[in-house]
Design a protein around this motif. Structure first.
Motif, PDB file in Angstrom:
ATOM      1  N   ALA A  33       0.846  -1.205   0.000  1.00  0.00           N
ATOM      2  CA  ALA A  33       0.000   0.000   0.000  1.00  0.00           C
ATOM      3  C   ALA A  33       0.878   1.251   0.000  1.00  0.00           C
ATOM      4  N   ALA A  34       1.957   1.229   0.770  1.00  0.00           N
ATOM      5  CA  ALA A  34       2.799   2.427   0.897  1.00  0.00           C
ATOM      6  C   ALA A  34       3.458   2.787  -0.430  1.00  0.00           C
ATOM      7  N   ILE A  35       4.037   1.777  -1.116  1.00  0.00           N
ATOM      8  CA  ILE A  35       4.759   2.156  -2.336  1.00  0.00           C
ATOM      9  C   ILE A  35       3.820   2.531  -3.482  1.00  0.00           C
ATOM     10  N   ALA A  36       2.532   2.218  -3.322  1.00  0.00           N
ATOM     11  CA  ALA A  36       1.561   2.666  -4.320  1.00  0.00           C
ATOM     12  C   ALA A  36       0.988   4.046  -3.971  1.00  0.00           C
ATOM     13  N   ASP A  37       1.414   4.591  -2.838  1.00  0.00           N
ATOM     14  CA  ASP A  37       0.826   5.826  -2.325  1.00  0.00           C
ATOM     15  C   ASP A  37       1.768   7.005  -2.589  1.00  0.00           C
ATOM     16  N   GLU A  42       6.507  10.693  -1.849  1.00  0.00           N
ATOM     17  CA  GLU A  42       6.995  12.083  -1.755  1.00  0.00           C
ATOM     18  C   GLU A  42       7.785  12.295  -0.470  1.00  0.00           C
ATOM     19  N   GLU A  43       7.273  11.739   0.631  1.00  0.00           N
ATOM     20  CA  GLU A  43       7.993  11.907   1.893  1.00  0.00           C
ATOM     21  C   GLU A  43       9.347  11.205   1.850  1.00  0.00           C
ATOM     22  N   LEU A  44       9.368  10.029   1.236  1.00  0.00           N
ATOM     23  CA  LEU A  44      10.624   9.291   1.083  1.00  0.00           C
ATOM     24  C   LEU A  44      11.617  10.104   0.249  1.00  0.00           C
ATOM     25  N   ASP A  45      11.142  10.697  -0.841  1.00  0.00           N
ATOM     26  CA  ASP A  45      12.017  11.526  -1.678  1.00  0.00           C
ATOM     27  C   ASP A  45      12.567  12.712  -0.907  1.00  0.00           C
ATOM     28  N   GLN A  94      11.999   1.756   5.576  1.00  0.00           N
ATOM     29  CA  GLN A  94      11.291   0.936   6.566  1.00  0.00           C
ATOM     30  C   GLN A  94      10.829   1.745   7.781  1.00  0.00           C
ATOM     31  N   ALA A  95      11.604   2.757   8.184  1.00  0.00           N
ATOM     32  CA  ALA A  95      11.199   3.549   9.351  1.00  0.00           C
ATOM     33  C   ALA A  95       9.938   4.359   9.027  1.00  0.00           C
ATOM     34  N   LEU A  96       9.869   4.911   7.820  1.00  0.00           N
ATOM     35  CA  LEU A  96       8.650   5.635   7.427  1.00  0.00           C
ATOM     36  C   LEU A  96       7.463   4.673   7.361  1.00  0.00           C
ATOM     37  N   LEU A  97       7.726   3.470   6.877  1.00  0.00           N
ATOM     38  CA  LEU A  97       6.670   2.460   6.800  1.00  0.00           C
ATOM     39  C   LEU A  97       6.183   2.096   8.214  1.00  0.00           C
ATOM     40  N   ALA A  98       7.123   1.918   9.138  1.00  0.00           N
ATOM     41  CA  ALA A  98       6.758   1.578  10.523  1.00  0.00           C
ATOM     42  C   ALA A  98       5.886   2.678  11.123  1.00  0.00           C
ATOM     43  N   ARG A  99       6.282   3.909  10.891  1.00  0.00           N
ATOM     44  CA  ARG A  99       5.513   5.028  11.443  1.00  0.00           C
ATOM     45  C   ARG A  99       4.097   5.040  10.879  1.00  0.00           C
ATOM     46  N   ARG A 100       3.994   4.782   9.594  1.00  0.00           N
ATOM     47  CA  ARG A 100       2.693   4.704   8.934  1.00  0.00           C
ATOM     48  C   ARG A 100       1.850   3.571   9.501  1.00  0.00           C
ATOM     49  N   MET A 101       2.508   2.486   9.933  1.00  0.00           N
ATOM     50  CA  MET A 101       1.789   1.345  10.514  1.00  0.00           C
ATOM     51  C   MET A 101       1.466   1.565  11.995  1.00  0.00           C
ATOM     52  N   GLY A 102       1.901   2.696  12.528  1.00  0.00           N
ATOM     53  CA  GLY A 102       1.625   2.996  13.932  1.00  0.00           C
ATOM     54  C   GLY A 102       2.555   2.296  14.914  1.00  0.00           C
ATOM     55  N   LYS A 103       3.702   1.824  14.417  1.00  0.00           N
ATOM     56  CA  LYS A 103       4.675   1.167  15.303  1.00  0.00           C
ATOM     57  C   LYS A 103       5.698   2.220  15.737  1.00  0.00           C
TER      58      LYS A 103
END
Ligand SMILES: *Cc1c(COP(=O)(O)O)cnc(C)c1O
Length: 409
Positions: A33-37, A42-45, A94-103
């Motif tokens: 879901a994240a890489i399709a978003d 944009e935040e990763l860039d 992965q850290a941005l992904l974790a934050r998005r997952m609420g971890k």
């Protein structure tokens, strides 16, 4: 286009305890879901630009090229990324992904400490809690990185089981995650482990290859070979990623030849003695004895002495798309000295293995051909090892005096 792979030929998969199937499935869904978003990308860039310092430069090493007198040598200066190596590319993803997952809690394993260092730094930046598992032997060998991790606010947990090195740290991290996954993300550091890690880490590291491709195009260079060192395989697969589906350039992975042949002297899995097996939750090629036990490894570079290799590299090696070579400890040290003297660049000892192989390729070529070496990290972290190995007689004296200065404080 398929956005995600869990098997690469016969290798890969998800061979973990029942309790980890749920968290890995949750991670896979969140990642897709994240890489399709667009907002995630944009935040990763933005963090790549503002925090890592991307794009990293592509240097034409003209002095090295002239000295060797063969093909043209280009160097992707990935070691100029903040924290000193490519590891940070995967960590921010992965850290941005974790934050998005609420971890809010991150755990990581580390061997030499480069992945732990990047994880600790990015967690400080993003306001996440960070726990790094590290073998006691590695803690002893890599004090400077422990010091920096703790300065970034991470907790470094010593692992005293088994050989007290990286593979034991991975086991401890997996054990922690099995009881903490509701609040915790396991931020694995290379393109290996149970799916979705191999493909996810490749994706986050593929920024190296995409930039290189664009920089070559802008410079009008037709590279005929790309060379990268291979520990677990994340810098190499990221560097190669945009070119895998094409027939050119040659893709060359360089493993640690260490002191030479024989168990315990090297970490050559694909160019040497690797056998199929399942370790740390995935199927790939590993250095195993006849009973299937993981063999000890050796390399002068702490980041290349892992007994296994990412499943996609194993598959692409067997399919012939990626060639595997080795560089020995002394060839890597010679390459480190050569590029320092000719270009004013200090390769990390890991990356110096790619440097050594790249020099050999260039030497065998005419002047109109070009090779690109990925300098996965810079060598500042290796000061203690390089100073010892390159025979600075004054170094021991300096360390003694430094110890005395510490004690007299
Ligand atoms: C960790 C490390 C490596 C090896 O890891 P890969 O996953 O194979 O890239 C190589 N170079 C540097 C500088 C490292 O820190």
């Amino acid at each position: 286009m398929k956005v995600y792979n869990d098997f690469f030929g016969p290798y890969g998969g998800r061979y973990v305890a029942e309790v980890l199937h749920g968290p890995l499935a949750e991670l896979e869904e969140a990642y897709k879901a994240a890489i399709a978003d667009n907002s995630f990308r944009e935040e990763l860039d933005r963090i790549r630009r503002e925090y890592i310092g991307r794009p990293t430069p592509l240097l034409y090493a003209e002095n090295a090229t002239a000295r060797i007198g063969g093909g043209r040598i280009y160097i992707k200066l990935e070691g100029l990324a903040n924290t000193g190596a490519h590891k940070v590319n995967n960590v921010v993803g992965q850290a941005l992904l974790a934050r998005r997952m609420g971890k809010r809690r991150i755990i990581a394993e580390t061997g030499a400490g480069q992945h732990g260092l990047a994880a600790a730094a990015v967690c400080a930046r993003l306001g996440l809690e960070c726990v790094v598992y590290m073998g006691e032997v590695d803690i002893d060998r890599q004090r400077p990185n422990v010091f920096w991790m703790e300065l970034f606010g991470a907790t470094v947990v010593p692992v005293g089981s088994g050989s007290r090195t990286l593979k034991d740290a991975v086991n401890e991290a997996l054990r922690d995650w099995a009881s903490s996954f509701t609040s915790t993300h396991y931020l694995l550091g290379s393109a290996l482990g149970p799916s979705p890690y191999p493909d996810m880490v490749r994706e986050f590291q593929s920024v190296i290859g995409r930039e290189t491709r664009q920089q070559l195009e802008e410079a009008g260079v037709n590279a005929e070979a790309l060379v990268a060192c291979v520990g677990g395989g994340s810098n190499s697969i990221g560097f190669f990623s945009p070119f895998i589906e094409e027939t050119t350039p040659r893709l060359v992975g360089v493993e640690a030849g260490g002191r030479g042949r024989g168990a315990g002297n090297h970490a050559s899995r694909l160019s040497g003695e690797g056998r199929p097996g399942i370790v740390h939750g995935y199927k790939s090629l590993f250095l195993l004895d006849d009973d299937g036990q993981v063999l000890p490894t050796h390399s002068v570079s702490a980041g290349l002495d892992y007994p296994g290799v990412g499943p996609q590299l194993a598959a692409l090696g067997e399919a012939g798309r990626i060639e595997f070579l080795t560089a020995t400890d002394s060839e890597a040290l010679a390459a480190l000295k050569f590029f320092a003297a000719t270009e004013g660049i200090v390769f990390a000892l890991e990356s110096a293995h790619a440097g050594a192989a790249g020099m050999k390729i260039a030497r065998s070529w005419p002047k109109d051909r070009s090779v690109v070496i990925n300098m996965s990290g810079r060598g500042d972290k290796d000061l203690f090892i390089a100073a010892r190995e390159l025979g600075a007689a004054n170094w021991a004296e300096f360390l003694k005096a430094e110890a005395a200065r510490c004690e007299s404080r």
